[in-house]
Enzyme design. Structure first.
Site, PDB file in Angstrom:
ATOM      1  N   ASP A   1      41.076  22.295  36.112  1.00 11.03           N
ATOM      2  CA  ASP A   1      40.211  22.151  37.270  1.00 11.03           C
ATOM      3  C   ASP A   1      39.202  21.042  36.998  1.00 11.03           C
ATOM      4  O   ASP A   1      39.196  20.450  35.926  1.00 11.03           O
ATOM      5  CB  ASP A   1      39.523  23.475  37.595  1.00 11.03           C
ATOM      6  CG  ASP A   1      38.589  23.935  36.485  1.00 11.03           C
ATOM      7  OD1 ASP A   1      38.446  23.211  35.483  1.00 11.03           O
ATOM      8  OD2 ASP A   1      38.010  25.025  36.621  1.00 11.03           O
TER       9      ASP A   1
ATOM     10  N   ASP B   1      45.949  30.392  40.930  1.00  8.95           N
ATOM     11  CA  ASP B   1      45.399  30.693  39.602  1.00  8.95           C
ATOM     12  C   ASP B   1      44.326  31.743  39.773  1.00  8.95           C
ATOM     13  O   ASP B   1      43.652  31.793  40.803  1.00  8.95           O
ATOM     14  CB  ASP B   1      44.813  29.440  38.944  1.00  8.95           C
ATOM     15  CG  ASP B   1      43.497  29.043  39.605  1.00  8.95           C
ATOM     16  OD1 ASP B   1      42.428  29.424  39.081  1.00  8.95           O
ATOM     17  OD2 ASP B   1      43.532  28.365  40.651  1.00  8.95           O
TER      18      ASP B   1
ATOM     19  N   CYS C   1      54.999  48.789  28.725  1.00  6.75           N
ATOM     20  CA  CYS C   1      55.512  49.938  29.474  1.00  6.75           C
ATOM     21  C   CYS C   1      56.743  50.541  28.802  1.00  6.75           C
ATOM     22  O   CYS C   1      57.045  51.726  29.010  1.00  6.75           O
ATOM     23  CB  CYS C   1      55.840  49.523  30.903  1.00  6.75           C
ATOM     24  SG  CYS C   1      54.356  49.177  31.897  1.00  6.75           S
TER      25      CYS C   1
ATOM     26  N   CYS D   1      58.199  48.835  35.512  1.00  9.31           N
ATOM     27  CA  CYS D   1      57.872  47.593  34.809  1.00  9.31           C
ATOM     28  C   CYS D   1      58.626  47.550  33.488  1.00  9.31           C
ATOM     29  O   CYS D   1      58.634  48.529  32.735  1.00  9.31           O
ATOM     30  CB  CYS D   1      56.366  47.519  34.554  1.00  9.31           C
ATOM     31  SG  CYS D   1      55.840  46.054  33.630  1.00  9.31           S
TER      32      CYS D   1
ATOM     33  N   GLY E   1      34.149  21.582  39.416  1.00  7.90           N
ATOM     34  CA  GLY E   1      33.460  21.786  40.691  1.00  7.90           C
ATOM     35  C   GLY E   1      33.158  23.238  40.990  1.00  7.90           C
ATOM     36  O   GLY E   1      32.123  23.555  41.594  1.00  7.90           O
TER      37      GLY E   1
ATOM     38  N   HIS F   1      50.317  43.521  29.943  1.00  8.71           N
ATOM     39  CA  HIS F   1      50.921  44.205  31.093  1.00  8.71           C
ATOM     40  C   HIS F   1      50.472  43.571  32.407  1.00  8.71           C
ATOM     41  O   HIS F   1      51.296  43.287  33.288  1.00  8.71           O
ATOM     42  CB  HIS F   1      50.557  45.687  31.094  1.00  8.71           C
ATOM     43  CG  HIS F   1      50.872  46.356  32.395  1.00  8.71           C
ATOM     44  ND1 HIS F   1      52.161  46.690  32.779  1.00  8.71           N
ATOM     45  CD2 HIS F   1      50.065  46.709  33.447  1.00  8.71           C
ATOM     46  CE1 HIS F   1      52.139  47.235  33.985  1.00  8.71           C
ATOM     47  NE2 HIS F   1      50.884  47.255  34.412  1.00  8.71           N
TER      48      HIS F   1
ATOM     49  N   CYS G   1      57.953  45.354  30.979  1.00  6.99           N
ATOM     50  CA  CYS G   1      57.218  44.699  29.895  1.00  6.99           C
ATOM     51  C   CYS G   1      57.240  45.606  28.670  1.00  6.99           C
ATOM     52  O   CYS G   1      57.426  46.821  28.772  1.00  6.99           O
ATOM     53  CB  CYS G   1      55.787  44.370  30.314  1.00  6.99           C
ATOM     54  SG  CYS G   1      54.629  45.763  30.294  1.00  6.99           S
TER      55      CYS G   1
END
Length: 397
Positions: free
Chosen positions: A89, A287, A339, A334, A92, A365, A336
């Site tokens: 970024d 983002d 999990c 999930c 700003g 997660h 991942c």
């Protein structure tokens, strides 16, 4: 940078952005590595979970360790030892978060306090950023010294960082700023955009930022101004009004005025409901620090199958006593590793004990969950099933 649109469905599209450090698919959720690190996670975590692009913070890296230091070490990619596209970024947003954000006590949307990267700072009501036509003067929260950012300086810092995609320097106004001030800030942002195009490193791609607060005529004026300049893509930033409906209106005003062939990035937004509603209106990139921030505060994302819904923001709070003996994973749908391997009871124990392991597992997660959700949305656009997916998650089309 090159952007190729693959599929369209109404105002939605899927595509691919190619940079010198690789490509990423859109729509995309970009984890925020404020200080060249996504909090609680390392590079192996990010690659394993499928992160395709990261966003780092120009202002904070300028302060620590210093953009000149990063330049001497080969730029952000070598400094972080990661070969993914990196967005920076402009600094700003900190003009707002350290200025009117502190003074007014609000975030980008007035009912949502959202001060990026500043959770651990005790402001004591003091405003730390002041804007004039030249740029922004900040009070350095580390040393107390005055730091000035101008359009040229922002371009220099981002060049030193060596990111693939940079943003033009802008003034992010408050949702409580009146129209008169918002228009002054808009004209300032437009002048700064011209300066950024003059001074930026041409080896980097540059996005202009559409400003104008909640005011339709100002937003449309800004969108037309940016669209006429030679930017590689566009951010939609600043105050997004006083409600989510205001944010949706802003997107509906702005996006039709931006070039179809260039990507659109909605800055600082990433809640589950927002992903569906903003992708539906044509946003390509997001983002947000929310996944890791909520993880640190004990909030873990869950799907509709586990009771997630807009009313609870698709989250549980793991500190709740009802999870003390809960042997289920955070979310059974999930996949991942958190999990797959750990129970809610164990994560609750780690959280209430303030064990560092909790912060990594919870952050993993949450970031994984949002990345995978955006992938599902992308797949649903390509298959024509977006509205069915949206109804399953939000309960309406």
């Amino acid at each position: 940078m090159k952007f190729k649109i693959d599929t369209t469905l109404d105002r939605m599209r899927t595509g691919v952005v190619k940079t010198k450090h690789g490509k990423f698919n859109t729509p995309v959720f970009i984890p925020v590595a404020t200080l060249a690190s996504v909090r609680g996670l390392d590079n192996r975590d990010l690659k394993e979970m499928g992160a395709e692009v990261l966003l780092a913070n120009t202002y904070h890296l300028h302060l620590r360790p210093g953009d000149e230091v990063i330049k001497k070490l080969g730029g952000l990619h070598k400094f972080m030892n990661i070969d993914l596209p990196i967005v920076t970024d402009s600094g700003g947003f900190q003009a707002f978060s350290l200025g009117f954000g502190m003074e007014h006590g609000v975030g980008k949307i007035a009912n949502n306090i959202f001060l990026e990267g500043l959770k651990d700072i005790d402001f004591k009501g003091e405003k730390w950023a002041y804007v004039d036509d030249r740029g922004v003067r900040f009070k350095n929260h580390i040393s107390g010294e005055i730091v000035e950012l101008t359009p040229r300086k922002s371009m220099e810092i981002q060049s030193n960082l060596g990111s693939d995609i940079i943003f033009a320097f802008d003034e992010c106004t408050s949702p409580l700023s009146d129209k008169k001030y918002t228009e002054i800030a808009l004209e300032r942002t437009h002048r700064w955009a011209e300066e950024c195009l003059q001074y930026y490193n041409k080896k980097q791609a540059i996005f202009g930022i559409v400003q104008g607060g909640e005011y339709r005529d100002l937003r449309e004026r800004s969108a037309k101004f940016m669209a006429e300049r030679d930017f590689d893509g566009f951010g939609i930033g600043g105050s997004l009004g006083k409600s989510k409906r205001d944010m949706h209106n802003i997107l509906e005003w702005v996006i039709p005025l931006l070039p179809e062939e260039k990507p659109r990035h909605l800055l600082g937004i990433g809640a589950v409901e927002d992903l569906f509603n903003c992708i539906e209106r044509g946003v390509d990139m997001f983002d947000c620090v929310a996944p890791t921030r909520w993880a640190r505060r004990g909030h873990l994302y869950i799907s509709p199958e586990e009771g997630g819904k807009p009313e609870n923001k698709f989250r549980i709070h793991i500190k709740n006593a009802k999870f003390r003996f809960d042997t289920n994973p955070v979310d059974r749908s999930c996949d991942c590793f958190v999990c797959q391997e750990y129970s809610r009871a164990y994560l609750r124990h780690l959280y209430v004990s303030n064990e560092l392991t909790y912060f990594r597992l919870a952050s993993y997660h949450n970031v994984y969950f949002i990345i995978r959700l955006v992938e599902k949305i992308r797949d649903s656009i390509e298959s024509g099933a977006f509205y069915e997916l949206k109804k399953r998650w939000l309960g309406y089309q």
